[in-house]
Design an enzyme around this catalytic site. Sequence first.
Site, PDB file in Angstrom:
ATOM      1  N   ARG A 122       0.865  -1.184   0.000  1.00  0.00           N
ATOM      2  CA  ARG A 122       0.000   0.000   0.000  1.00  0.00           C
ATOM      3  C   ARG A 122       0.897   1.227   0.000  1.00  0.00           C
ATOM      4  O   ARG A 122       2.115   1.119   0.110  1.00  0.00           O
ATOM      5  CB  ARG A 122      -0.946  -0.010   1.209  1.00  0.00           C
ATOM      6  CG  ARG A 122      -0.222   0.129   2.533  1.00  0.00           C
ATOM      7  CD  ARG A 122      -1.193   0.145   3.697  1.00  0.00           C
ATOM      8  NE  ARG A 122      -0.496   0.513   4.918  1.00  0.00           N
ATOM      9  CZ  ARG A 122      -1.033   0.463   6.123  1.00  0.00           C
ATOM     10  NH1 ARG A 122      -2.278   0.079   6.282  1.00  0.00           N
ATOM     11  NH2 ARG A 122      -0.343   0.830   7.178  1.00  0.00           N
ATOM     12  N   ASN A 160      -4.652   8.297   4.223  1.00  0.00           N
ATOM     13  CA  ASN A 160      -4.368   7.591   5.479  1.00  0.00           C
ATOM     14  C   ASN A 160      -2.880   7.646   5.780  1.00  0.00           C
ATOM     15  O   ASN A 160      -2.063   7.235   4.961  1.00  0.00           O
ATOM     16  CB  ASN A 160      -4.794   6.124   5.366  1.00  0.00           C
ATOM     17  CG  ASN A 160      -4.764   5.411   6.704  1.00  0.00           C
ATOM     18  OD1 ASN A 160      -5.586   5.703   7.577  1.00  0.00           O
ATOM     19  ND2 ASN A 160      -3.816   4.513   6.892  1.00  0.00           N
ATOM     20  N   GLU A 161      -2.557   8.174   6.935  1.00  0.00           N
ATOM     21  CA  GLU A 161      -1.155   8.211   7.376  1.00  0.00           C
ATOM     22  C   GLU A 161      -0.202   8.564   6.234  1.00  0.00           C
ATOM     23  O   GLU A 161       0.620   7.747   5.818  1.00  0.00           O
ATOM     24  CB  GLU A 161      -0.749   6.868   7.998  1.00  0.00           C
ATOM     25  CG  GLU A 161      -1.454   6.576   9.303  1.00  0.00           C
ATOM     26  CD  GLU A 161      -0.906   5.353  10.016  1.00  0.00           C
ATOM     27  OE1 GLU A 161      -0.250   4.528   9.374  1.00  0.00           O
ATOM     28  OE2 GLU A 161      -1.136   5.218  11.223  1.00  0.00           O
ATOM     29  N   GLU A 314      -7.079   5.764  15.477  1.00  0.00           N
ATOM     30  CA  GLU A 314      -6.788   4.330  15.500  1.00  0.00           C
ATOM     31  C   GLU A 314      -6.034   3.981  16.770  1.00  0.00           C
ATOM     32  O   GLU A 314      -5.133   4.710  17.187  1.00  0.00           O
ATOM     33  CB  GLU A 314      -5.867   3.931  14.335  1.00  0.00           C
ATOM     34  CG  GLU A 314      -6.468   4.007  12.974  1.00  0.00           C
ATOM     35  CD  GLU A 314      -5.430   3.611  11.908  1.00  0.00           C
ATOM     36  OE1 GLU A 314      -4.476   2.891  12.237  1.00  0.00           O
ATOM     37  OE2 GLU A 314      -5.584   4.050  10.765  1.00  0.00           O
ATOM     38  N   TRP A 322       2.999  -5.754  13.838  1.00  0.00           N
ATOM     39  CA  TRP A 322       4.187  -5.213  13.174  1.00  0.00           C
ATOM     40  C   TRP A 322       5.378  -5.037  14.109  1.00  0.00           C
ATOM     41  O   TRP A 322       6.376  -4.459  13.719  1.00  0.00           O
ATOM     42  CB  TRP A 322       3.853  -3.906  12.455  1.00  0.00           C
ATOM     43  CG  TRP A 322       2.907  -2.984  13.174  1.00  0.00           C
ATOM     44  CD1 TRP A 322       1.562  -2.848  12.946  1.00  0.00           C
ATOM     45  CD2 TRP A 322       3.213  -2.074  14.249  1.00  0.00           C
ATOM     46  NE1 TRP A 322       1.011  -1.924  13.806  1.00  0.00           N
ATOM     47  CE2 TRP A 322       2.001  -1.426  14.604  1.00  0.00           C
ATOM     48  CE3 TRP A 322       4.378  -1.744  14.937  1.00  0.00           C
ATOM     49  CZ2 TRP A 322       1.918  -0.470  15.615  1.00  0.00           C
ATOM     50  CZ3 TRP A 322       4.305  -0.789  15.952  1.00  0.00           C
ATOM     51  CH2 TRP A 322       3.083  -0.166  16.274  1.00  0.00           C
ATOM     52  N   GLU A 362      -2.621  -7.941   7.459  1.00  0.00           N
ATOM     53  CA  GLU A 362      -2.866  -7.589   8.860  1.00  0.00           C
ATOM     54  C   GLU A 362      -3.822  -8.559   9.543  1.00  0.00           C
ATOM     55  O   GLU A 362      -4.508  -8.191  10.494  1.00  0.00           O
ATOM     56  CB  GLU A 362      -3.335  -6.140   8.940  1.00  0.00           C
ATOM     57  CG  GLU A 362      -2.213  -5.216   8.482  1.00  0.00           C
ATOM     58  CD  GLU A 362      -2.491  -3.737   8.633  1.00  0.00           C
ATOM     59  OE1 GLU A 362      -1.560  -2.992   8.985  1.00  0.00           O
ATOM     60  OE2 GLU A 362      -3.640  -3.330   8.380  1.00  0.00           O
ATOM     61  N   LYS A 363      -3.840  -9.803   9.071  1.00  0.00           N
ATOM     62  CA  LYS A 363      -4.799 -10.757   9.643  1.00  0.00           C
ATOM     63  C   LYS A 363      -4.465 -11.125  11.085  1.00  0.00           C
ATOM     64  O   LYS A 363      -5.314 -11.625  11.801  1.00  0.00           O
ATOM     65  CB  LYS A 363      -4.923 -12.001   8.770  1.00  0.00           C
ATOM     66  CG  LYS A 363      -3.648 -12.781   8.544  1.00  0.00           C
ATOM     67  CD  LYS A 363      -3.926 -13.948   7.586  1.00  0.00           C
ATOM     68  CE  LYS A 363      -2.673 -14.764   7.316  1.00  0.00           C
ATOM     69  NZ  LYS A 363      -1.631 -13.967   6.603  1.00  0.00           N
ATOM     70  N   PHE A 364      -3.224 -10.885  11.504  1.00  0.00           N
ATOM     71  CA  PHE A 364      -2.888 -11.150  12.903  1.00  0.00           C
ATOM     72  C   PHE A 364      -2.877  -9.875  13.738  1.00  0.00           C
ATOM     73  O   PHE A 364      -2.393  -9.860  14.865  1.00  0.00           O
ATOM     74  CB  PHE A 364      -1.551 -11.890  12.999  1.00  0.00           C
ATOM     75  CG  PHE A 364      -1.630 -13.260  12.382  1.00  0.00           C
ATOM     76  CD1 PHE A 364      -2.557 -14.180  12.854  1.00  0.00           C
ATOM     77  CD2 PHE A 364      -0.820 -13.619  11.318  1.00  0.00           C
ATOM     78  CE1 PHE A 364      -2.666 -15.440  12.286  1.00  0.00           C
ATOM     79  CE2 PHE A 364      -0.920 -14.870  10.739  1.00  0.00           C
ATOM     80  CZ  PHE A 364      -1.851 -15.792  11.216  1.00  0.00           C
ATOM     81  N   HIS A 365      -3.390  -8.797  13.167  1.00  0.00           N
ATOM     82  CA  HIS A 365      -3.580  -7.545  13.925  1.00  0.00           C
ATOM     83  C   HIS A 365      -4.985  -7.603  14.514  1.00  0.00           C
ATOM     84  O   HIS A 365      -5.932  -7.945  13.825  1.00  0.00           O
ATOM     85  CB  HIS A 365      -3.452  -6.363  12.966  1.00  0.00           C
ATOM     86  CG  HIS A 365      -3.388  -5.022  13.641  1.00  0.00           C
ATOM     87  ND1 HIS A 365      -4.436  -4.491  14.362  1.00  0.00           N
ATOM     88  CD2 HIS A 365      -2.400  -4.102  13.684  1.00  0.00           C
ATOM     89  CE1 HIS A 365      -4.083  -3.293  14.813  1.00  0.00           C
ATOM     90  NE2 HIS A 365      -2.850  -3.045  14.425  1.00  0.00           N
TER      91      HIS A 365
HETATM   92  C1  GLA Z   1      -1.894   2.136  10.674  1.00  0.00           C
HETATM   93  C2  GLA Z   1      -2.829   2.166   9.493  1.00  0.00           C
HETATM   94  C3  GLA Z   1      -3.869   1.096   9.539  1.00  0.00           C
HETATM   95  C4  GLA Z   1      -3.273  -0.198  10.008  1.00  0.00           C
HETATM   96  C5  GLA Z   1      -2.654   0.008  11.348  1.00  0.00           C
HETATM   97  C6  GLA Z   1      -2.091  -1.240  11.963  1.00  0.00           C
HETATM   98  O1  GLA Z   1      -2.247   2.919  11.720  1.00  0.00           O
HETATM   99  O2  GLA Z   1      -3.444   3.399   9.332  1.00  0.00           O
HETATM  100  O3  GLA Z   1      -4.411   0.949   8.249  1.00  0.00           O
HETATM  101  O4  GLA Z   1      -2.318  -0.623   9.097  1.00  0.00           O
HETATM  102  O5  GLA Z   1      -1.584   0.891  11.193  1.00  0.00           O
HETATM  103  O6  GLA Z   1      -1.532  -0.979  13.227  1.00  0.00           O
END
Ligand code: GLA
Length: 664
Positions: A122, A160-161, A314, A322, A362-365
Amino acid sequence: MNASHPSQRRSLDAVTRGRVLFGGDYNPEQWPEETWREDVRLMRRARVTSVTLGVFSWSTIEPEPGAREFRWLDTLMDLMHDHGIDVVLATPTASPPPWMGRLHPDTLPRDADGRTEWWGGRQHFSHSSATYRRYAAAITEDLAARYAGHPALTLWHINNEYCTYDHGDEAAAAFRRWLRERYGTLDALNTAWGTAFWSQGYDTWDGVLPPRRAHYLTNPAQLLDFRRFTSDMLLECFRAERDIVRRHTPHLPVTTNFMPLWSGQDAWRWAGEEDVVSVDLYPDPRDPLGAQHGALVQDMTRSQAGGGPWMLMEQAAGPVNWRGVNHPKPRGLNRLWSLQAVARGADAIHYFQWRQSRQGAEKFHSGMVSHAGEHGRTFQEVVELGADLARIGPEVAGRRVGADIAVLHDWDAWWASAQDGRPSARVDLPDVLHAWHRALWEAHLTTDFAHPEHDLGGYRLVVVPQLYALTDAATDHLLAYVRAGGTLVSGFLTGVADQDDRVREGGMDARLRALFGIRTLHEWWPLEAGETAPCDGFDGTLWSEEIESDDTADETIPYVGGELDGLPAVLRRGRAWYLSTLPEPDALRALLTRIATDAGVRPVLAGLPADVEAVRRGDLLFLLHHGREPVVVDVPGTHHDLLTGTAHTDRVPLGRYGAVVLRS
Ligand code: GLA
């Protein structure tokens, strides 16, 4: 400079309407429609007020160039509205579909080695790419036009970020344009960059490049301008989308989510362009100072919001995915850290993400609904927190957190200091900021953050952990603050360079040397890991300095022993303090507590047990217990805990990770 003017903002109050928002990123395109119905049922159970849709939905909305698939989003917007859930609608521009990179390789960023960042992850977009910007504007336009009148829509979330870099050719052209605007002439650029050193003088703009792989150290002023440029280019991308959505919905606020203490964006400048300031925050549940990191980020975000309410966009309900080892949150910690954010001014508690993914990176998040589902502990605790926030929301929302202390931070100074070729690679500004903030946090002294050119008049104490580069204007501003009766305490490596990273004569700004009573700064003596610089009463760490005082100091604390024996480690001249080393944590806390007391600043509450954090928000007192053993806090008088409805007189018990919100 004042980064933001709250009164010009479309406020978060219009979105919260007397609630503390509760919800998260909702990425339903990963799930079949039956799951959406189930999601809504669970959201209602958890008292979710709001969800963020669309953050990474670009390829779902635009599966091929120019296509528009909005029906699924129509259904979801309606579904949310039918169940009383507000929508924070995101522009999906952080992750372009694969077709874009395939058809338009010019949209892909290049690193300093010339390597392409391909699709498959991404954020693979070049901020400078005209093609990317055209596609981003088009989808933003259509999204805004389609949902402008939708009753579920309450807030815009752009991208986003923002965090990308680009060293490629289109970025190089943009960098040159940016530099021409800043410097006007090539001569001015050559002067600012000090290109006489190492034969770097430019004879044509076409020769100027973003920093690319070089044989040895790259020109520091070039690196500094590249950081400024990158932040500005991303800001241009943000503004372009913001202005489109504003045209369609002038009444709705706009935000984008910051990463905490992220070096890629000058968050002071960015915050001034947002209506609502929001941040993503993921302290490590195993970090003994995780709560302090949270407090620092929350204080900084509130300050970027001009002191008003801000949004926790978030956080994680459980583990992230991560870190090297990803720990879940023990029972109660999710609630405690969420209430900490509320205590420090958040009017919205959102998560990444609503439902934990079963596929993808991110399936383990964790999610608010973990793989364990409705009966899992994570969701149970989410439900409890939703009820807590619903209970306190009307009392809390919109109230302000007061602070008598400002901690100064500036991205320019950070960028200039965070480079190779420095006296010590061990000096890292975020670490130094954390050390100073920790001392104040542990002393229960509430702090704001500020830019060195912000209005500091309202603060009794201004703390400068480290501002390596300071403009003349900023320096004058600090001097004026002290002249007007303020107390200033500064750490080492402050005022060393100007805005071009040109070292000031004498190695430190002469005005600051005079302020602190320093005649000559002979040498810096950086310390190795584990090495200390013994001082009278404490050990210095990280750094020490060979300073000759000008004998005007009212007070000094000397180094003891070693090469610097007898020289001043700490100097005070009137209300101005200089610390030429980083005192160990207890000593820094003791010193700052004394300085704060002398400046008339009192802790939120005296005599608190270790591990208990106290914050006042309006006339409410939050007590947050970061420990596992029960404690009792002395709070004279009778108080009502808004979380439980219980009355406490003089003594407030707190269990493991316990919290109360007291009204007297
Ligand atoms: C960031 C992103 C999210 C996700 C989280 C995971 O904050 O904005 O999309 O990837 O990290 O911690």
